[in-house]
Design a protein around this motif. Structure first.
Motif, short mmCIF file in Angstrom:
data_model
loop_
_atom_site.label_atom_id
_atom_site.label_comp_id
_atom_site.label_asym_id
_atom_site.label_seq_id
_atom_site.Cartn_x
_atom_site.Cartn_y
_atom_site.Cartn_z
N SER A 227 0.70 -1.06 -0.01
CA SER A 227 -0.03 -0.14 -0.12
C SER A 227 0.73 1.15 -0.06
CB SER A 227 -0.80 -0.16 1.19
OG SER A 227 -1.82 -1.18 1.22
N ILE A 240 -4.82 2.71 2.64
CA ILE A 240 -4.49 2.63 4.14
C ILE A 240 -3.25 1.87 4.29
CG2 ILE A 240 -5.08 2.31 6.63
CD1 ILE A 240 -8.35 2.30 5.17
N THR A 248 -4.82 -4.22 4.37
CA THR A 248 -5.48 -4.26 3.08
C THR A 248 -6.39 -5.45 3.08
OG1 THR A 248 -3.83 -2.77 2.09
CG2 THR A 248 -5.47 -3.72 0.59
N ASP A 267 -3.98 -2.19 -5.83
CA ASP A 267 -3.35 -2.83 -4.53
C ASP A 267 -4.10 -3.83 -3.67
OD1 ASP A 267 -1.79 -2.90 -2.20
OD2 ASP A 267 -2.90 -1.25 -1.27
MG LIG Z 1 -1.73 -2.85 2.06
#
Ligand SMILES: [Mg+2]
Ligand SMILES: Nc1nc2c(ncn2[C@@H]2O[C@H](COP(=O)(O)OP(=O)(O)OP(=O)(O)O)[C@@H](O)[C@H]2O)c(=O)[nH]1
Length: 444
Positions: A227, A240, A248, A267
């Motif tokens: 991320s 985040i 995530t 992501d």
């Molecule tokens: Mg992540």
């Protein structure tokens, strides 16, 4: 045919708004609000007044008598000030005129297609031109809008129909003394076409990638910094980041513009191996993404490098770029090979930003290689590719069944032409045959 009107520019406040009217009553409508018809295809300042004499706006009006108009019908254009109330007032006045109704979505384009102003590839290109977000997407859409693809497909279709005309002639005039090589001539024509069509089918992925964006996915173990890398590439905090592994859970996406080429970067949740089992919905989604992706970024931890985690390593293939993150923790990029499993490696630190220029440059090359415009007009949709592949398949059928009766082989050519016609929306085969037969001088 009805006469329809619509706001053609965007909704909301703007300097100018454009309202268009198309259909047989467009001229009457324009004359009713602007007092008189302006000369064709020339902008004329005009005070628009409602039927009851109230002023609507000081506008610029244009008059395009059909068929030399965008839709092929009579078209009137009102360029008014772009305030919501002005637009509303004009639309209300137009709606009050006899025989005028609001347009359905896409109706102007549909009429242009029906009147032969655009073929289907151009209709699609019009939508792509409006949707284009990057420079390369714009270039491809405009090329297609100008009819490049349509002309190429139409050329193939005419060639197939010419071959069909030869075969039909061989069938119809079998008794007459027709040159014996007439079927051979058809075969030669078809043999020339197949490689051209195959090449376009092969190159089609590029056009489709460019239109839809290259689908890229970030993969890696939990906490490796996916991320963080994602946010750096996106140049904003789109995902985040936290020190907790498993932050995530779902797929997060950003659109990147890499020197004009579009990249859709996703992501994902961290991959880990649990007794050889991939568990968890987040991981399932990550893996599904990886399977569909055009490009994979496999992330590894610099503090463990060159040891790599197996769950991520399993995804490394010819579509993968290797990224080693957290180089700041080991005092910079570790020495050693910049290749892993034959794939390029880039060392970065999402914390300091080190190595991102090199990573971006590599991504740019990878994306350009997948979307680069070809000399020939590219196919931009799966629909085009499928129809073209089907057509080439029928041409092969025609060649392969050399022993079959000519009537059956002719059917393959007819199907090949029809598949091509589906791309441009021109499906009539028989009309073309008349044209082709007219230049085919048997008995003369
Ligand atoms: Mg992540
Ligand atoms: N020192 C250092 N820390 C980093 C770097 N990149 C990420 N981190 C830290 O590593 C931790 C995990 O980062 P994330 O970006 O959330 O990692 P992730 O791979 O997305 O993790 P999951 O979503 O949980 O799978 C955070 O505390 C980050 O601040 C880096 O380059 N250097």
């Amino acid at each position: 045919v009805s006469t329809v009107f619509a706001l053609s520019s965007g909704r909301g406040r703007a300097a100018i708004a454009v309202v268009r009217v198309t259909g047989p009553r467009a001229g009457t409508a324009l004359a009713a609000l602007a007092d008189a018809l302006p000369p064709p295809r020339a902008a004329k300042p005009s005070r628009l007044t409602a039927v009851d004499g109230r002023a609507i706006d000081a506008a610029l009006v244009l008059w395009f008598p059909g068929p030399a108009s965008a839709t092929g019908e009579d078209v009137a254009e009102f360029h008014v000030h772009g305030g919501p109330a002005v637009v509303e007032c004009l639309l209300t006045e137009l709606g009050a005129l006899p025989g005028l109704i609001p347009a359905e979505p896409g109706e102007f384009t549909r009429r242009a297609f029906q009147n032969g102003k655009l073929d289907l590839t151009q209709v699609e290109a019009l939508a792509d031109t409006i949707a284009a977000e990057t420079e390369a997407q714009r270039v491809q859409a405009v090329r297609q809008l100008e009819g490049e693809l349509g002309r190429l497909v139409e050329y193939w279709r005419e060639e197939v129909l010419r071959a069909l005309a030869h075969v039909e002639a061989a069938i119809d005039f079998a008794e007459d003394d027709l040159p014996a090589d007439v079927a051979a001539a058809a075969e030669a024509r078809v043999r020339r076409l197949i490689p051209q069509m195959d090449k376009s089918v092969h190159d089609a992925v590029r056009g489709e990638c460019l239109r839809g964006g290259v689908q890229a996915v970030l993969l890696g173990a939990p906490n490796v910094g996916k991320s963080s890398v994602f946010n750096r590439l996106a140049r904003r905090d789109a995902a985040i980041v936290s020190p907790t592994a498993g932050t995530t859970r779902d797929v997060v996406e950003v659109h990147l513009d890499l020197s004009g080429a579009p990249l859709l970067l996703a992501d994902t949740a961290g991959l880990r191996e649990i007794g050889d089992q991939i568990e968890g919905e987040g991981m399932r989604r990550a893996v599904a993404r990886a399977e569909d992706a055009d490009l994979k970024l496999a992330l590894f931890d610099a503090t463990a490098w060159p040891v790599t985690d197996a769950a991520t390593r399993a995804h490394v293939d010819g579509k993968t770029v290797i990224v080693v993150n957290k180089t700041d923790l080991v005092g910079g990029p570790p020495p050693g090979s910049a290749i892993l499993d034959g794939r390029p490696v880039r060392f970065v630190s999402a914390r300091t930003g080190a190595g991102f220029e090199e990573l971006l440059a590599l991504l740019e090359t990878e994306v350009a290689a997948r979307t680069g415009l070809t000399e020939e007009p590219g196919l931009s949709r799966a629909r085009h590719r499928e129809a073209l592949a089907a057509s080439a398949g029928h041409l092969r059928g025609f060649l392969e069944d050399a022993a079959a009766p000519l009537e059956l082989r002719a059917e393959e050519l007819r199907l090949a032409a029809r598949a091509l016609g589906r791309i441009t929306g021109r499906v009539g085969v028989e009309d073309m045959l008349d044209f082709v037969f007219s230049e085919f001088c048997i008995g003369k």
